[in-house]
Structures are given as C-alpha cells and as structure tokens.
Design a protein around this motif. Structure first.
Motif, mmCIF file in Angstrom:
data_model
loop_
_atom_site.group_PDB
_atom_site.id
_atom_site.type_symbol
_atom_site.label_atom_id
_atom_site.label_comp_id
_atom_site.label_asym_id
_atom_site.label_seq_id
_atom_site.Cartn_x
_atom_site.Cartn_y
_atom_site.Cartn_z
ATOM 1 N N ARG A 1 0.862 -1.180 0.000
ATOM 2 C CA ARG A 1 0.000 0.000 0.000
ATOM 3 C C ARG A 1 0.896 1.227 0.000
ATOM 4 O O ARG A 1 1.862 1.308 0.766
ATOM 5 C CB ARG A 1 -0.936 0.019 1.212
ATOM 6 C CG ARG A 1 -1.995 1.129 1.119
ATOM 7 C CD ARG A 1 -3.151 0.883 2.069
ATOM 8 N NE ARG A 1 -4.179 1.902 1.940
ATOM 9 C CZ ARG A 1 -5.130 1.911 0.995
ATOM 10 N NH1 ARG A 1 -5.160 0.956 0.096
ATOM 11 N NH2 ARG A 1 -6.048 2.873 0.960
ATOM 12 N N ALA A 2 0.586 2.157 -0.872
ATOM 13 C CA ALA A 2 1.328 3.412 -0.941
ATOM 14 C C ALA A 2 0.491 4.486 -0.256
ATOM 15 O O ALA A 2 -0.510 4.941 -0.815
ATOM 16 C CB ALA A 2 1.611 3.798 -2.390
ATOM 17 N N ALA B 1 5.175 3.219 -1.367
ATOM 18 C CA ALA B 1 5.151 1.938 -0.664
ATOM 19 C C ALA B 1 6.559 1.610 -0.159
ATOM 20 O O ALA B 1 7.557 2.060 -0.743
ATOM 21 C CB ALA B 1 4.660 0.848 -1.618
ATOM 22 N N PRO B 2 6.634 0.826 0.928
ATOM 23 C CA PRO B 2 5.563 0.213 1.703
ATOM 24 C C PRO B 2 4.975 1.165 2.734
ATOM 25 O O PRO B 2 5.552 2.225 3.015
ATOM 26 C CB PRO B 2 6.272 -0.972 2.369
ATOM 27 C CG PRO B 2 7.671 -0.478 2.588
ATOM 28 C CD PRO B 2 7.981 0.381 1.385
ATOM 29 N N ALA B 3 3.860 0.769 3.323
ATOM 30 C CA ALA B 3 3.141 1.629 4.261
ATOM 31 C C ALA B 3 3.694 1.451 5.674
ATOM 32 O O ALA B 3 3.063 0.832 6.536
ATOM 33 C CB ALA B 3 1.651 1.330 4.212
ATOM 34 N N ASP B 4 4.883 1.997 5.917
ATOM 35 C CA ASP B 4 5.467 1.930 7.256
ATOM 36 C C ASP B 4 4.601 2.703 8.242
ATOM 37 O O ASP B 4 3.802 3.563 7.867
ATOM 38 C CB ASP B 4 6.884 2.502 7.245
ATOM 39 C CG ASP B 4 7.828 1.702 6.356
ATOM 40 O OD1 ASP B 4 7.667 0.467 6.292
ATOM 41 O OD2 ASP B 4 8.714 2.309 5.724
ATOM 42 N N ARG C 1 0.875 7.423 9.790
ATOM 43 C CA ARG C 1 0.505 8.508 10.706
ATOM 44 C C ARG C 1 0.422 9.845 9.975
ATOM 45 O O ARG C 1 -0.326 10.731 10.377
ATOM 46 C CB ARG C 1 1.514 8.586 11.856
ATOM 47 C CG ARG C 1 1.400 7.445 12.857
ATOM 48 C CD ARG C 1 2.182 7.744 14.118
ATOM 49 N NE ARG C 1 3.621 7.770 13.888
ATOM 50 C CZ ARG C 1 4.424 6.718 13.994
ATOM 51 N NH1 ARG C 1 3.916 5.537 14.324
ATOM 52 N NH2 ARG C 1 5.720 6.828 13.785
ATOM 53 N N ILE C 2 1.187 9.997 8.911
ATOM 54 C CA ILE C 2 1.197 11.244 8.146
ATOM 55 C C ILE C 2 0.086 11.259 7.100
ATOM 56 O O ILE C 2 -0.517 12.298 6.826
ATOM 57 C CB ILE C 2 2.566 11.430 7.462
ATOM 58 C CG1 ILE C 2 3.665 11.549 8.518
ATOM 59 C CG2 ILE C 2 2.571 12.642 6.536
ATOM 60 C CD1 ILE C 2 5.055 11.364 7.957
ATOM 61 N N ALA C 3 -0.189 10.099 6.510
ATOM 62 C CA ALA C 3 -1.110 10.011 5.373
ATOM 63 C C ALA C 3 -2.568 10.126 5.804
ATOM 64 O O ALA C 3 -2.921 9.870 6.952
ATOM 65 C CB ALA C 3 -0.883 8.690 4.644
#
Length: 401
Positions: A183-184, A337-340, A345-347
C-alpha cells in the motif's frame, strides 16, 4: 496452412509456453481478433529508447495516461544503468491506423540463470505502467502483452509497483498472478485544514528542542543545487543501511545512483528531482529527496543528521514540506510503498500497489515461485539480528546473479 486457421486456444497457449520454435508456430496459427491493433513493433537493444524517442513524445503530447516514471525523461535517465548491467531495453509499440496508441517500456535481465522481463527503470521507478493513449483498447493491451510475455524474450515476466489505478492494472489482474501486495500511503493536499490541529502539540515540542541547537530554517532545492543534497543524503543512507544489516537495490549501487544524479542535473520534462531540507544554523538536519511527478510530490529518500536526532528533525521537515506542497498547489504528498507506521501517521489516504509475475516457460515457474515467497523471506530477514541479517542478505544477493 493459413494463419487464420482456428486452432483451439488451449493448444496455442501450450505451444506459446514451449521452446522458441513452437512458440513462433503458435503466433502464426493464432486467429486474428476483430478490432485488434493493426501493428506491433518491437525495439530491442541498447538504442531502443533512442529509436522510440519520437513515438514516446507523440504519446506524451497526446495525453497518454501514465505516471512520470514512464516518461521519456525517466527512460533516458535509467537506460544507461541497464546497459551497464548487461540488461537489454525492450520497447513494444502498438499502433492503429499507423498511429501509436500504446508503448510498453520493458527491459530483459538475467537472474539465477533465467531471463526475466520487467519494467524499464526498475528498481528505481516507484510506479510501473505503460503509456496508453486515451483511446487505447483492451485489444491494444493484449497485443502488447503477447509480445512482452513471449518466451523469445524471457522465461518469466515480473512487473512491480503497479498502482490499482494504473492503465495496465485491469489487464494484469486477468493476465498475470499477483505475487506481492503493498500500500502506498499519501497525503491528499486538496484541503489541508487538518494540518494545524494534527499532532500540533508534538510538533511544537520538537521545534522548541531544535531551536536549542540554533536558528531553524526550511528550504526547497532544485536544479544544480540538488546534487550536493543528493550526494550527502545517499552517503548518510548507505551508512544507515550498513549499520542495520540492510541493503537497497538503488542506494549503494553506483549505476542506479548515477541515474538519480542524471535526474537532478536539470528539469527533464514532467519529472525532476528536488530536495526539501530543514537546516539549523545553515547545516542540514533533515533532508528529503523527492521525485516530482506533475502535481504529485513523491518522498523518495529521507535522512537525518544524528547530531540533531533528539529534536526529531525529520518530523518537522515533513510537516514543513507538506505545508509547502499544499501552498504550491500540489494534489498529493506521496510517501510511496511500503506503508510503514510513520507513513500511515502522516497520510490520510492510500492506494494499493501490486507486483505481478507470469512464467512464460517451464523453467520460469521456479522464478515465479521464488517471487511468491520473497515477501515472507524479507519479513523473516527483518527479524534477524544485524550480523546474521547482513550475512544472509549478501548470500541471497549473490545467489540472485
């Protein structure tokens, strides 16, 4: 025997997965489909990008759907890295009524003794797709795919980082296998009212801590000014990776790093490199190297100076960059990606990104099986202590070539 003889599709599919001679026979026997593209041209070799430059530009000016990672500028910046690694650019162009409607930018490389086809620019490009004119049809995609997936070119096809909204995604969902899903995450900037209230207290605390080191400022660098920032960021990232027993397909590889420097040298059509920096008394405390894709700011590489780590300069730099992008009219701050955890938290949104693979020969099945297992192997490596992780990583990279 006439080329339009109606052989069953099952027989033709089996022939196409066989050695080259039989695969060629299958292409002769396959019955043309009504409404299909009237021409497909294959450009292979070190000069493939050069030979297709005018076609590339025609499609770009006609509003072909893609990301800037499929631009001619990106192809020109990355094709030298492929050549240095002995990989062969493979550009497939589909035309209708003598007009190009689809360009599939690929490259043929070798791993574990097998030839594999992947997107041109991989691993540097962050999204994979084709250039497709607005009126490109499913038949045009099928025509290009038949050539890309021909056993003549490789034992398998491995196409990474295809966004769910990519032009090629609906076709690959039917024609290939999903071997990895990511996930991006991204921050939609169309309305940034939430910025002031979101984690505002934590950011104010970090800013106060950073101010103890000196005068804090934020700046955006472009053009020739990016090269120095890129050099420092790559050096710091290489050290960070080595200290954790990790590796990168781009950072630390001289050929791919050179491609980044080429992108930073000057604006290159719809794509360019930029740097966002938080500086303290003129010294970079946090640097973000971004790939600008039209109205999308892609946060490609981030580093911080350990001397300022207590103040969390990376958090403040990202907050400043998001605010600057919103003020400049960017639509997205793309964390890729990846969705660390820190990215989530930012997105405030995200898009699914898939890796696809298909064996085009019996030998290619082993490669596809390995690609399916790769995410689990990578996750297992991440759990190992630094020493064993680094040693096993070096062994796996040696095995891949």
């Amino acid at each position: 025997m006439p080329a339009s003889f109606p052989f069953p599709d099952q027989i033709l599919a089996a022939l196409e997965a066989a050695p080259d001679a039989l695969a060629g026979l299958a292409r002769l026997l396959r019955k043309p489909q009504p409404g299909a593209a009237d021409g497909v041209t294959v450009y292979a070799g070190d000069d493939a990008v050069e030979r297709t430059r005018s076609i590339w530009r025609t499609l770009e000016f006609s509003g072909a759907r893609s990301t800037a990672f499929q631009s001619l500028a990106m192809a020109e910046a990355t094709c030298e890295a492929h050549r240095r690694k002995g990989e062969i650019p493979l550009i497939v162009v589909v035309s209708r009524r003598s007009r190009p409607v689809l360009l599939f930018p690929a490259v043929v490389g070798r791993a574990r003794g097998l030839r594999g086809v992947r997107f041109l620019g991989d691993p540097l490009i962050q999204y994979g797709d084709v250039l497709a004119a607005p009126d490109a049809t499913p038949d045009d995609f099928a025509t290009a795919w038949r050539e890309i997936s021909s056993p003549r070119h490789g034992h398998y096809v491995h196409l990474r980082k295809v966004r769910a909204d990519a032009a090629l995604a609906p076709f690959l969902d039917r024609a290939a296998h999903v071997v990895a899903t990511h996930r991006a995450p991204y921050r939609c900037l169309e309305s940034e009212a939430e910025r002031c209230s979101r984690k505002a207290k934590d950011l104010r605390r970090r800013r106060r801590r950073l101010a103890e080191y000196g005068d804090v400022a934020f700046r955006i660098l472009r053009g020739n000014h990016v090269a120095d920032a890129l050099h420092a960021a790559l050096s710091r990232k290489r050290a960070w990776l080595a200290g954790r027993g990790l590796s990168s397909a781009v950072v630390g590889d001289p050929d791919w790093e050179h491609s980044l420097y080429r992108l930073s040298a000057e604006p290159r059509g719809p794509i360019r490199l930029a740097a966002a920096q938080l500086v303290i008394d003129g010294k970079p405390a946090a640097t973000e190297i971004a790939i600008e894709d039209g109205r999308r700011w892609c946060a490609f590489l981030g580093t911080t100076d350990p001397a300022f780590a207590r103040g969390g300069p990376g958090h403040v730099q990202i907050d400043e960059t998001v605010a600057w992008c919103a003020a400049q009219g960017y639509a997205e701050y793309d964390l890729l990606a990846p969705a660390d955890d820190y990215k989530r938290r930012i997105a405030n949104s995200g898009v699914e990104v898939r890796d696809y693979a298909l064996a085009t020969s019996l030998r290619g099945n082993a490669a596809v099986s390995a690609l399916r297992a790769a995410p689990a192997v990578k996750e297992g490596l991440a759990r190992l202590p630094v020493g064993p992780r680094a040693a096993l990583g070096r062994w796996l990279r040696a095995l891949a070539h």
